[in-house]
Design a protein around this motif. Structure first.
Motif, PDB file in Angstrom:
ATOM      1  N   THR A 130      42.248  41.844  51.512  1.00 41.37           N
ATOM      2  CA  THR A 130      41.853  40.912  50.438  1.00 41.37           C
ATOM      3  C   THR A 130      40.510  40.263  50.790  1.00 41.37           C
ATOM      4  O   THR A 130      40.101  40.282  51.958  1.00 41.37           O
ATOM      5  CB  THR A 130      42.894  39.794  50.251  1.00 41.37           C
ATOM      6  OG1 THR A 130      42.805  38.937  51.385  1.00 41.37           O
ATOM      7  CG2 THR A 130      44.299  40.318  50.109  1.00 41.37           C
ATOM      8  N   ASN A 173      56.383  42.131  44.605  1.00 40.81           N
ATOM      9  CA  ASN A 173      55.209  41.340  44.205  1.00 40.81           C
ATOM     10  C   ASN A 173      54.315  41.060  45.409  1.00 40.81           C
ATOM     11  O   ASN A 173      54.798  40.788  46.501  1.00 40.81           O
ATOM     12  CB  ASN A 173      55.638  39.996  43.610  1.00 40.81           C
ATOM     13  CG  ASN A 173      56.368  40.183  42.294  1.00 40.81           C
ATOM     14  OD1 ASN A 173      57.445  39.677  42.091  1.00 40.81           O
ATOM     15  ND2 ASN A 173      55.784  40.948  41.410  1.00 40.81           N
ATOM     16  N   GLY A 174      53.024  41.151  45.150  1.00 42.09           N
ATOM     17  CA  GLY A 174      52.046  40.797  46.180  1.00 42.09           C
ATOM     18  C   GLY A 174      51.903  41.837  47.271  1.00 42.09           C
ATOM     19  O   GLY A 174      51.323  41.570  48.326  1.00 42.09           O
ATOM     20  N   CYS A 175      52.431  43.071  47.052  1.00 38.15           N
ATOM     21  CA  CYS A 175      52.372  44.073  48.127  1.00 38.15           C
ATOM     22  C   CYS A 175      51.061  44.851  48.096  1.00 38.15           C
ATOM     23  O   CYS A 175      50.799  45.659  48.976  1.00 38.15           O
ATOM     24  CB  CYS A 175      53.556  45.018  48.032  1.00 38.15           C
ATOM     25  SG  CYS A 175      53.488  46.039  46.562  1.00 38.15           S
ATOM     26  N   GLY A 176      50.248  44.663  47.055  1.00 42.08           N
ATOM     27  CA  GLY A 176      48.920  45.308  47.057  1.00 42.08           C
ATOM     28  C   GLY A 176      48.729  46.375  46.000  1.00 42.08           C
ATOM     29  O   GLY A 176      47.772  47.149  46.080  1.00 42.08           O
ATOM     30  N   LYS A 177      49.595  46.407  44.995  1.00 45.61           N
ATOM     31  CA  LYS A 177      49.490  47.451  43.958  1.00 45.61           C
ATOM     32  C   LYS A 177      48.172  47.297  43.176  1.00 45.61           C
ATOM     33  O   LYS A 177      47.386  48.237  43.056  1.00 45.61           O
ATOM     34  CB  LYS A 177      50.690  47.374  42.990  1.00 45.61           C
ATOM     35  CG  LYS A 177      52.038  47.536  43.682  1.00 45.61           C
ATOM     36  CD  LYS A 177      53.186  47.514  42.726  1.00 45.61           C
ATOM     37  CE  LYS A 177      53.423  46.191  42.041  1.00 45.61           C
ATOM     38  NZ  LYS A 177      53.855  45.096  42.927  1.00 45.61           N
ATOM     39  N   SER A 178      47.953  46.085  42.645  1.00 44.35           N
ATOM     40  CA  SER A 178      46.711  45.875  41.877  1.00 44.35           C
ATOM     41  C   SER A 178      45.497  45.955  42.783  1.00 44.35           C
ATOM     42  O   SER A 178      44.422  46.398  42.371  1.00 44.35           O
ATOM     43  CB  SER A 178      46.734  44.511  41.189  1.00 44.35           C
ATOM     44  OG  SER A 178      47.896  44.391  40.426  1.00 44.35           O
ATOM     45  N   SER A 179      45.678  45.538  44.040  1.00 43.52           N
ATOM     46  CA  SER A 179      44.548  45.592  44.979  1.00 43.52           C
ATOM     47  C   SER A 179      44.105  47.032  45.182  1.00 43.52           C
ATOM     48  O   SER A 179      42.915  47.306  45.342  1.00 43.52           O
ATOM     49  CB  SER A 179      44.945  44.984  46.319  1.00 43.52           C
ATOM     50  OG  SER A 179      45.422  43.692  46.107  1.00 43.52           O
TER      51      SER A 179
HETATM   52  N1  LIG Z   1      40.810  37.579  44.581  1.00 45.74           N
HETATM   53  C1  LIG Z   1      41.675  37.501  45.599  1.00 45.74           C
HETATM   54  N2  LIG Z   1      41.325  36.850  46.712  1.00 45.74           N
HETATM   55  C2  LIG Z   1      42.161  36.760  47.749  1.00 45.74           C
HETATM   56  N3  LIG Z   1      43.395  37.286  47.782  1.00 45.74           N
HETATM   57  C3  LIG Z   1      43.809  37.957  46.703  1.00 45.74           C
HETATM   58  C4  LIG Z   1      42.982  38.085  45.546  1.00 45.74           C
HETATM   59  N4  LIG Z   1      43.680  38.777  44.627  1.00 45.74           N
HETATM   60  C5  LIG Z   1      44.887  39.065  45.173  1.00 45.74           C
HETATM   61  N5  LIG Z   1      44.964  38.582  46.419  1.00 45.74           N
HETATM   62  C6  LIG Z   1      46.085  38.676  47.336  1.00 45.74           C
HETATM   63  O1  LIG Z   1      46.330  40.041  47.593  1.00 45.74           O
HETATM   64  C7  LIG Z   1      47.706  40.293  47.713  1.00 45.74           C
HETATM   65  C8  LIG Z   1      48.082  41.488  46.841  1.00 45.74           C
HETATM   66  O2  LIG Z   1      47.804  41.140  45.500  1.00 45.74           O
HETATM   67  P1  LIG Z   1      48.046  42.195  44.326  1.00 45.74           P
HETATM   68  O3  LIG Z   1      47.488  41.591  43.102  1.00 45.74           O
HETATM   69  O4  LIG Z   1      47.539  43.494  44.750  1.00 45.74           O
HETATM   70  O5  LIG Z   1      49.616  42.216  44.256  1.00 45.74           O
HETATM   71  P2  LIG Z   1      50.560  43.156  43.365  1.00 45.74           P
HETATM   72  O6  LIG Z   1      51.269  44.082  44.289  1.00 45.74           O
HETATM   73  O7  LIG Z   1      49.804  43.752  42.251  1.00 45.74           O
HETATM   74  O8  LIG Z   1      51.587  42.054  42.861  1.00 45.74           O
HETATM   75  P3  LIG Z   1      52.301  41.864  41.441  1.00 45.74           P
HETATM   76  O9  LIG Z   1      53.400  42.858  41.333  1.00 45.74           O
HETATM   77  O10 LIG Z   1      52.848  40.471  41.555  1.00 45.74           O
HETATM   78  O11 LIG Z   1      51.237  41.982  40.408  1.00 45.74           O
HETATM   79  C9  LIG Z   1      48.430  39.029  47.312  1.00 45.74           C
HETATM   80  O12 LIG Z   1      48.893  38.419  48.488  1.00 45.74           O
HETATM   81  C10 LIG Z   1      47.353  38.168  46.691  1.00 45.74           C
HETATM   82  O13 LIG Z   1      47.562  36.830  47.033  1.00 45.74           O
END
Ligand SMILES: Nc1ncnc2c1ncn2[C@@H]1O[C@H](COP(=O)(O)OP(=O)(O)OP(=O)(O)O)[C@@H](O)[C@H]1O
Length: 706
Positions: free
Chosen positions: A463, A489-495
């Motif tokens: 991140t 949730n928050g495992c990094g899918k959108s990342s």
């Molecule tokens: N702009 C950012 N700056 C810092 N940390 C971030 C940012 N965006 C997301 N994160 C962190 O990265 C981690 C993964 O976020 P991500 O959005 O990839 O989760 P996700 O798996 O898509 O979750 P969800 O199912 O809830 O959408 C989370 O811990 C989040 O807090």
């Protein structure tokens, strides 16, 4: 002499009134302090950010100003330079006119003293004739100043917008960097205030400088004409000493206006940001009845702004008092002394060049006195204006720093140089982030543009805060695959999407991927741009840039089952606030319609059908696949498994798996998991009943449990 009874009564009643007034002011201050006690006591983390202490009139300010001036006047043939020269010419003309008018004034007085009606009528007619261009020039100076400010503002705004919208800087500013908390404020208010202050100061300072030069020259010429006066050499030296001492004193006691106004502008920006947040989230806040919390927050920010404005007002009170004392009263006395020296020592008797005879030279002396008094007073006025501009220059230093910082951060972000904490100047968050994952701070990950495939080799997901979500990801996605991405949730899918699309940088490993134009992301809350229904579908294309006929638009809307919207909203060319008038599911379907228009190689779907009914969702997925688009879908819905061939699963503890999606196997596993979960859910209840039964039977619970 003892004061009279009336004077005593007057002094007593005035003192009494003053004391009452001061007591009332103090009580009011205490009341205000108490009412804001709550908000004053809470310091926000944002507000605790400190500004660099070097904001002021120093080398750094002049360097920053020079950089910005090069943007404002890029070439000698630019419109801003032409305006600048026009303005300058008008300012110079006014100075010469002022001197001419001062001389004319002297001639009028002279003709009066001589009781010469012909000369009087002639000089007054010239005066009135000169007044016409003089008034025009005065008005034109204001006009040119405003035009110049506007030209500067346009130049700077265009330059800043170019930087802001380049390389996704607008995204990076708020997501990857924390130096600019309110870029909207920097781009609007700060640029405007900076350009207005700069042109105003230019006007305000240029004229006095010319005035000083021309007035001094004219006075020198006059003095040279009157050789018999004494004390003439001392007067200019004394004048320079007085001016210099005043300047030093003011500089010494001047508050740091640059830093003060810069801080005020920052607090104003935070208040505005809070208002924008409320407007954006009004519905959620209203559902929660969260107005009290929001009001407290806004009030807190307002109080902090008010505190700063108050501080500036108070500091100005004492400073202006000091400034006025020096420049109005002290200078006036010095001026009188300086005027008196040559006049008292000048021996003008015997001048008999007057037509009607003036043996004592009174008319000439009166003329000389009037002219020199006028010139000296406009000279003093000019010097006063230059010196009193000190605080304005200090304020300009504050605005210059804000504008310069904005441009600097834009530039840095465009080149992927970020900073997370503005307070720790010079610290590189990237290097820090890399340390967290034990990576070589100097080594960068590499993005290699491929034809079609997405290949990740030892790619970490980190991140912007430097938190490592996945230490190393290696997989290959080809265009014939449809990948389902799941995980807690928050495992990094959108990342993962952010990295593939290039929004987040990569720190190590390799990422092979086609050009970003081959990806199209549909988020859970699709963005509705301003414009018509047609504009929504073709976004980010613009009408005029592309040609699309109505039948094609209708076909796209049919694909997402939204054709009824056209009739309901009055056609394809009607502008609406789509964000507010469409339901959540309709917005998601309109978002999906964009895929049918753009037909990318890869559609990145981030829970974008969570509000769409399952049957419509299925139809849309089938239609997208028919177009040969590869799906990368983040979802928690098992109904979508049917449309995918592979599964990328993040476990939430940094682990991941990538495999062929065996729908039957996964459905069986999921069914079994749900059964076990429901059985486990009943265990505490069974345990409680078992304990009850043991109690009734008189058995020892603890022994047995052990
Ligand atoms: N702009 C950012 N700056 C810092 N940390 C971030 C940012 N965006 C997301 N994160 C962190 O990265 C981690 C993964 O976020 P991500 O959005 O990839 O989760 P996700 O798996 O898509 O979750 P969800 O199912 O809830 O959408 C989370 O811990 C989040 O807090």
């Amino acid at each position: 002499m003892a004061p009279s009874r009336r004077t005593k009564i007057f002094i007593f009643s005035s003192s009494f009134a003053l004391i009452i007034y001061l007591i009332r002011r103090y009580r009011r201050y205490l009341r205000l302090k108490k009412s804001f006690k709550l908000v004053q006591s809470q310091k926000t983390s944002l507000m605790s950010i400190t500004l660099p202490s070097s904001i002021g009139i120093n080398k750094r300010f002049f360097n920053q100003l020079l950089v910005i001036i090069k943007i404002l006047i890029p070439r000698l043939r630019s419109d801003s330079f032409v305006l600048f020269i026009t303005h300058l010419t008008a300012l110079i003309s006014r100075t010469f006119l002022s001197v001419y008018i001062a001389r004319l004034d002297g001639a009028i007085v002279k003709s009066l003293v001589q009781r010469n009606p012909r000369d009087f009528i002639r000089t007054i007619s010239i005066f009135l004739t000169v007044a016409i261009p003089a008034s025009f020039i005065n008005s034109f100076i204001k006009f040119a100043e405003s035009k110049l400010a506007l030209a500067f503002r346009s130049k700077l705004t265009r330059y800043a917008y170019d930087s802001y919208f380049r390389n996704q800087t607008y995204y990076r500013i708020s997501n990857l960097d924390t130096r600019l908390l309110t870029p909207d404020q920097n781009l609007t208010d700060d640029i405007e205030t900076f350009t207005t202050t700069l042109t105003h100061l230019f006007s305000h300072l240029t004229k006095p400088f010319f005035d000083i030069a021309v007035v001094s020259w004219t006075l020198v010429v006059m003095v040279l004409e009157k050789k018999r006066a004494r004390g003439l050499k001392e007067v200019p030296i004394l004048t320079i000493i007085v001016i210099f001492m005043t300047f030093l004193a003011l500089r010494k006691f001047s508050p740091r206006f640059g830093k003060l106004v810069s801080e005020e502008a920052r607090r104003r920006g935070l208040l505005r940001l809070a208002h924008t947040r409320i407007i954006t989230n009004a519905e959620e806040i209203a559902f929660f009845d969260g107005h009290e919390v929001e009001k407290d927050w806004i009030l807190k920010l307002y109080c902090q702004l008010r505190e700063q404005t108050n501080l500036i007002i108070k500091k100005k009170l004492w400073f202006i008092m000091f400034e006025q004392f020096l420049m109005k009263y002290f200078w006036h006395s010095c001026g009188m002394v300086f005027i008196a020296i040559p006049i008292l020592t000048y021996d003008g008797s015997g001048e008999t060049d007057d037509p009607i005879g003036d043996p004592l030279g009174i008319s000439s002396r009166t003329e000389a006195f009037t002219v020199s008094k006028n010139l000296l007073s406009s000279g003093a006025d000019a010097v006063e204006r230059v010196i009193s501009s000190y605080k304005e220059i200090a304020q300009l230093a504050g605005y210059t720093n804000r504008v310069y910082t904005m441009l600097h951060v834009f530039e840095e972000c465009a080149h992927e140089r970020y900073q997370l904490r503005p307070m720790t100047v010079g610290e590189d968050s990237y290097i820090e982030a890399k340390r967290k994952v034990n990576l070589n701070p100097q080594g960068e990950g590499q993005i290699i543009e491929s034809d079609e495939d997405i290949i990740a080799e030892n790619l970490p997901i980190i991140t912007p805060n430097g938190d490592v979500i996945i230490e190393s990801l290696s997989l290959k996605i080809t265009p014939n695959m449809h990948v389902l991405i799941t995980g807690p949730n928050g495992c990094g899918k959108s990342s993962f999407f952010r990295i593939v699309r290039g929004l987040w940088p990569i720190y190590s490993g390799f990422l092979h991927r086609p050009n970003p134009s081959n990806f199209f992301l549909i988020p859970q809350r699709p963005y509705m741009c301003p414009g018509t229904l047609r504009d929504q579908i073709i976004y980010p294309h613009r009408m005029g840039q592309v040609r699309i006929d109505d039948n094609h638009i209708m076909e796209i809307l049919n694909n997402v089952e939204l054709q009824y919207i056209v009739q309901r909203e009055g056609g394809l060319n009607v502008e609406r606030d789509w964000k507010d008038i469409l339901s959540g599911g309709e917005k998601q379907r309109l978002g999906l319609a964009r895929i049918f228009y753009h037909k990318p190689k890869y559609a990145l779907l981030d829970e974008c059908t969570s509000a769409v009914s399952i049957d419509v969702e299925g139809k849309i997925y089938e239609r997208v696949k028919k177009l040969g688009i590869s799906l990368l879908t983040i979802t928690h819905r098992p109904s979508l498994w049917t449309y995918h061939t592979h599964l990328l699963q993040f476990n939430g503890d940094g682990q991941w798996t990538f495999e062929i999606l065996d729908r039957e196997k996964h459905l069986t596993l999921k069914g079994e998991k749900e059964r076990v979960e429901s059985q486990l859910a009943g265990v505490p209840e069974i345990q409680r009943r078992l304990d009850e039964l043991r109690q009734l039977l008189g058995e020892d619970i603890t022994d047995d449990q052990n």
